[in-house]
Design a protein around this motif. Structure first.
Motif, PDB file in Angstrom:
ATOM      1  N   ASP A  85     -13.372 -27.122 -13.445  1.00  0.00           N
ATOM      2  CA  ASP A  85     -12.415 -26.332 -14.208  1.00  0.00           C
ATOM      3  C   ASP A  85     -12.179 -24.974 -13.555  1.00  0.00           C
ATOM      4  O   ASP A  85     -11.074 -24.433 -13.608  1.00  0.00           O
ATOM      5  CB  ASP A  85     -12.889 -26.145 -15.651  1.00  0.00           C
ATOM      6  N   ALA A  86     -13.203 -24.414 -12.943  1.00  0.00           N
ATOM      7  CA  ALA A  86     -13.043 -23.127 -12.276  1.00  0.00           C
ATOM      8  C   ALA A  86     -12.152 -23.253 -11.049  1.00  0.00           C
ATOM      9  O   ALA A  86     -11.385 -22.341 -10.729  1.00  0.00           O
ATOM     10  CB  ALA A  86     -14.403 -22.579 -11.875  1.00  0.00           C
ATOM     11  N   ARG A  87     -12.233 -24.395 -10.342  1.00  0.00           N
ATOM     12  CA  ARG A  87     -11.430 -24.607  -9.134  1.00  0.00           C
ATOM     13  C   ARG A  87     -10.013 -25.047  -9.449  1.00  0.00           C
ATOM     14  O   ARG A  87      -9.089 -24.766  -8.690  1.00  0.00           O
ATOM     15  CB  ARG A  87     -12.070 -25.697  -8.274  1.00  0.00           C
ATOM     16  N   GLU A  88      -9.846 -25.787 -10.501  1.00  0.00           N
ATOM     17  CA  GLU A  88      -8.579 -26.440 -10.776  1.00  0.00           C
ATOM     18  C   GLU A  88      -7.565 -25.495 -11.402  1.00  0.00           C
ATOM     19  O   GLU A  88      -7.909 -24.592 -12.155  1.00  0.00           O
ATOM     20  CB  GLU A  88      -8.815 -27.619 -11.723  1.00  0.00           C
ATOM     21  N   ILE A  89      -6.344 -25.710 -11.080  1.00  0.00           N
ATOM     22  CA  ILE A  89      -5.268 -24.920 -11.661  1.00  0.00           C
ATOM     23  C   ILE A  89      -5.040 -25.429 -13.075  1.00  0.00           C
ATOM     24  O   ILE A  89      -4.915 -26.621 -13.321  1.00  0.00           O
ATOM     25  CB  ILE A  89      -4.011 -25.048 -10.790  1.00  0.00           C
ATOM     26  N   ARG A  90      -5.025 -24.510 -14.003  1.00  0.00           N
ATOM     27  CA  ARG A  90      -5.054 -24.849 -15.428  1.00  0.00           C
ATOM     28  C   ARG A  90      -3.857 -25.650 -15.932  1.00  0.00           C
ATOM     29  O   ARG A  90      -4.007 -26.692 -16.525  1.00  0.00           O
ATOM     30  CB  ARG A  90      -5.145 -23.566 -16.258  1.00  0.00           C
ATOM     31  N   ASP A  91      -2.648 -25.147 -15.718  1.00  0.00           N
ATOM     32  CA  ASP A  91      -1.507 -25.812 -16.352  1.00  0.00           C
ATOM     33  C   ASP A  91      -0.355 -25.982 -15.374  1.00  0.00           C
ATOM     34  O   ASP A  91      -0.386 -25.511 -14.245  1.00  0.00           O
ATOM     35  CB  ASP A  91      -1.067 -25.025 -17.597  1.00  0.00           C
ATOM     36  N   LEU A  92       0.668 -26.643 -15.838  1.00  0.00           N
ATOM     37  CA  LEU A  92       1.824 -26.970 -15.021  1.00  0.00           C
ATOM     38  C   LEU A  92       2.568 -25.714 -14.586  1.00  0.00           C
ATOM     39  O   LEU A  92       3.014 -25.613 -13.444  1.00  0.00           O
ATOM     40  CB  LEU A  92       2.747 -27.903 -15.812  1.00  0.00           C
ATOM     41  N   GLY A  93       2.687 -24.731 -15.464  1.00  0.00           N
ATOM     42  CA  GLY A  93       3.387 -23.494 -15.126  1.00  0.00           C
ATOM     43  C   GLY A  93       2.714 -22.746 -13.986  1.00  0.00           C
ATOM     44  O   GLY A  93       3.374 -22.251 -13.067  1.00  0.00           O
ATOM     45  N   THR A  94       1.408 -22.655 -14.030  1.00  0.00           N
ATOM     46  CA  THR A  94       0.652 -21.992 -12.968  1.00  0.00           C
ATOM     47  C   THR A  94       0.792 -22.759 -11.658  1.00  0.00           C
ATOM     48  O   THR A  94       0.928 -22.156 -10.597  1.00  0.00           O
ATOM     49  CB  THR A  94      -0.837 -21.874 -13.347  1.00  0.00           C
ATOM     50  N   ALA A  95       0.763 -24.087 -11.744  1.00  0.00           N
ATOM     51  CA  ALA A  95       0.903 -24.916 -10.543  1.00  0.00           C
ATOM     52  C   ALA A  95       2.270 -24.693  -9.900  1.00  0.00           C
ATOM     53  O   ALA A  95       2.376 -24.586  -8.672  1.00  0.00           O
ATOM     54  CB  ALA A  95       0.716 -26.385 -10.884  1.00  0.00           C
ATOM     55  N   LYS A  96       3.321 -24.584 -10.707  1.00  0.00           N
ATOM     56  CA  LYS A  96       4.662 -24.343 -10.159  1.00  0.00           C
ATOM     57  C   LYS A  96       4.754 -22.950  -9.540  1.00  0.00           C
ATOM     58  O   LYS A  96       5.429 -22.756  -8.530  1.00  0.00           O
ATOM     59  CB  LYS A  96       5.709 -24.526 -11.246  1.00  0.00           C
ATOM     60  N   THR A 137       1.403 -28.806  19.344  1.00  0.00           N
ATOM     61  CA  THR A 137       1.897 -27.523  18.876  1.00  0.00           C
ATOM     62  C   THR A 137       3.271 -27.721  18.259  1.00  0.00           C
ATOM     63  O   THR A 137       3.918 -28.747  18.453  1.00  0.00           O
ATOM     64  CB  THR A 137       1.980 -26.506  20.037  1.00  0.00           C
ATOM     65  N   GLY A 138       3.707 -26.739  17.489  1.00  0.00           N
ATOM     66  CA  GLY A 138       5.008 -26.825  16.835  1.00  0.00           C
ATOM     67  C   GLY A 138       4.849 -26.694  15.332  1.00  0.00           C
ATOM     68  O   GLY A 138       3.788 -26.329  14.819  1.00  0.00           O
ATOM     69  N   THR A 139       5.914 -26.992  14.614  1.00  0.00           N
ATOM     70  CA  THR A 139       5.909 -26.879  13.159  1.00  0.00           C
ATOM     71  C   THR A 139       5.624 -28.240  12.540  1.00  0.00           C
ATOM     72  O   THR A 139       6.252 -29.232  12.899  1.00  0.00           O
ATOM     73  CB  THR A 139       7.266 -26.341  12.661  1.00  0.00           C
ATOM     74  N   HIS A 140       4.695 -28.261  11.603  1.00  0.00           N
ATOM     75  CA  HIS A 140       4.311 -29.491  10.912  1.00  0.00           C
ATOM     76  C   HIS A 140       4.332 -29.224   9.411  1.00  0.00           C
ATOM     77  O   HIS A 140       4.041 -28.122   8.967  1.00  0.00           O
ATOM     78  CB  HIS A 140       2.913 -29.944  11.339  1.00  0.00           C
ATOM     79  N   ARG A 141       4.644 -30.240   8.623  1.00  0.00           N
ATOM     80  CA  ARG A 141       4.680 -30.102   7.175  1.00  0.00           C
ATOM     81  C   ARG A 141       3.536 -30.897   6.562  1.00  0.00           C
ATOM     82  O   ARG A 141       3.327 -32.060   6.879  1.00  0.00           O
ATOM     83  CB  ARG A 141       6.008 -30.619   6.628  1.00  0.00           C
ATOM     84  N   VAL A 142       2.780 -30.223   5.695  1.00  0.00           N
ATOM     85  CA  VAL A 142       1.710 -30.867   4.933  1.00  0.00           C
ATOM     86  C   VAL A 142       2.009 -30.676   3.454  1.00  0.00           C
ATOM     87  O   VAL A 142       2.833 -29.856   3.076  1.00  0.00           O
ATOM     88  CB  VAL A 142       0.318 -30.288   5.291  1.00  0.00           C
ATOM     89  N   SER A 143       1.321 -31.425   2.620  1.00  0.00           N
ATOM     90  CA  SER A 143       1.525 -31.353   1.184  1.00  0.00           C
ATOM     91  C   SER A 143       0.220 -30.937   0.518  1.00  0.00           C
ATOM     92  O   SER A 143      -0.856 -31.315   0.957  1.00  0.00           O
ATOM     93  CB  SER A 143       1.972 -32.718   0.664  1.00  0.00           C
ATOM     94  N   VAL A 144       0.344 -30.144  -0.555  1.00  0.00           N
ATOM     95  CA  VAL A 144      -0.826 -29.694  -1.309  1.00  0.00           C
ATOM     96  C   VAL A 144      -0.654 -30.174  -2.744  1.00  0.00           C
ATOM     97  O   VAL A 144       0.338 -29.845  -3.400  1.00  0.00           O
ATOM     98  CB  VAL A 144      -0.966 -28.152  -1.282  1.00  0.00           C
ATOM     99  N   LYS A 145      -1.610 -30.980  -3.235  1.00  0.00           N
ATOM    100  CA  LYS A 145      -1.580 -31.465  -4.618  1.00  0.00           C
ATOM    101  C   LYS A 145      -2.194 -30.396  -5.513  1.00  0.00           C
ATOM    102  O   LYS A 145      -3.404 -30.246  -5.576  1.00  0.00           O
ATOM    103  CB  LYS A 145      -2.371 -32.762  -4.751  1.00  0.00           C
ATOM    104  N   LEU A 146      -1.335 -29.645  -6.192  1.00  0.00           N
ATOM    105  CA  LEU A 146      -1.813 -28.560  -7.040  1.00  0.00           C
ATOM    106  C   LEU A 146      -2.140 -29.031  -8.444  1.00  0.00           C
ATOM    107  O   LEU A 146      -2.986 -28.456  -9.124  1.00  0.00           O
ATOM    108  CB  LEU A 146      -0.746 -27.465  -7.105  1.00  0.00           C
ATOM    109  N   HIS A 147      -1.449 -30.058  -8.891  1.00  0.00           N
ATOM    110  CA  HIS A 147      -1.542 -30.564 -10.261  1.00  0.00           C
ATOM    111  C   HIS A 147      -1.105 -32.018 -10.173  1.00  0.00           C
ATOM    112  O   HIS A 147      -0.397 -32.387  -9.237  1.00  0.00           O
ATOM    113  CB  HIS A 147      -0.581 -29.733 -11.130  1.00  0.00           C
TER     114      HIS A 147
END
Length: 148
Positions: A55-66, A124-134
């Motif tokens: 719970d301390a690590r996780e983002i609490r709600d959808l609004g915070t994640a956005k 080298t160069g630009t790469h796109r990664v994804s972060v699962k926030l919620h």
């Protein structure tokens, strides 16, 4: 077999969850890799501490994640690493490297297990990664890999 998960297992649950799995899966895969421990009455205190840490690590709600997704989208993340003359890296970029680079660029602290790399970053160069926030929010992050 009743187990308590100690780490997130895709398709099964999050740390601290009590799950019921087949004996072979638990005995041969989850327990040896320390993804889970056997459920006992005494393990209830361990469940509480695992859930508190989650719970301390996780983002609490959808609004915070956005909101965090917006911060990540506006961030310019640069990562310097050793590379050859052709732009090929010596090794590859890991999720831990990306989490450190985001924090160094002034972004939020990310859990490396939440970062998803579709294709291994070996040039080298630009790469796109994804972060699962919620569970409902995944933020794309552009990483610029530079030769040092």
């Amino acid at each position: 077999m009743k187990l308590i998960l100690t780490t997130e297992v895709s398709g099964l649950g999050a740390p601290g969850d009590i799950v019921e799995v087949k004996n072979g899966y638990g005995r041969n895969y989850l327990i040896p890799r320390q993804y889970a421990i056997l459920w006992t009455r005494g393990a209830e205190t361990q469940i509480a501490s695992i859930k508190k840490a989650r719970d301390a690590r996780e983002i609490r709600d959808l609004g915070t994640a956005k909101e965090v997704a917006g911060q990540l989208g506006a961030l310019k993340v640069k990562l310097k690493t050793k590379a050859g003359a052709s732009g090929r890296l010596f090794g590859s970029i890991t999720t831990g490297d990306i989490a450190d680079a985001v924090k160094a660029a002034g972004g939020p602290t990310l859990d490396r297990r939440r970062i998803v790399i579709d294709n291994a970053i070996k040039t080298t160069g630009t790469h796109r990664v994804s972060v699962k926030l919620h569970p409902e929010v995944a933020a794309p992050v552009d990483i610029e890999v530079l030769a040092s």
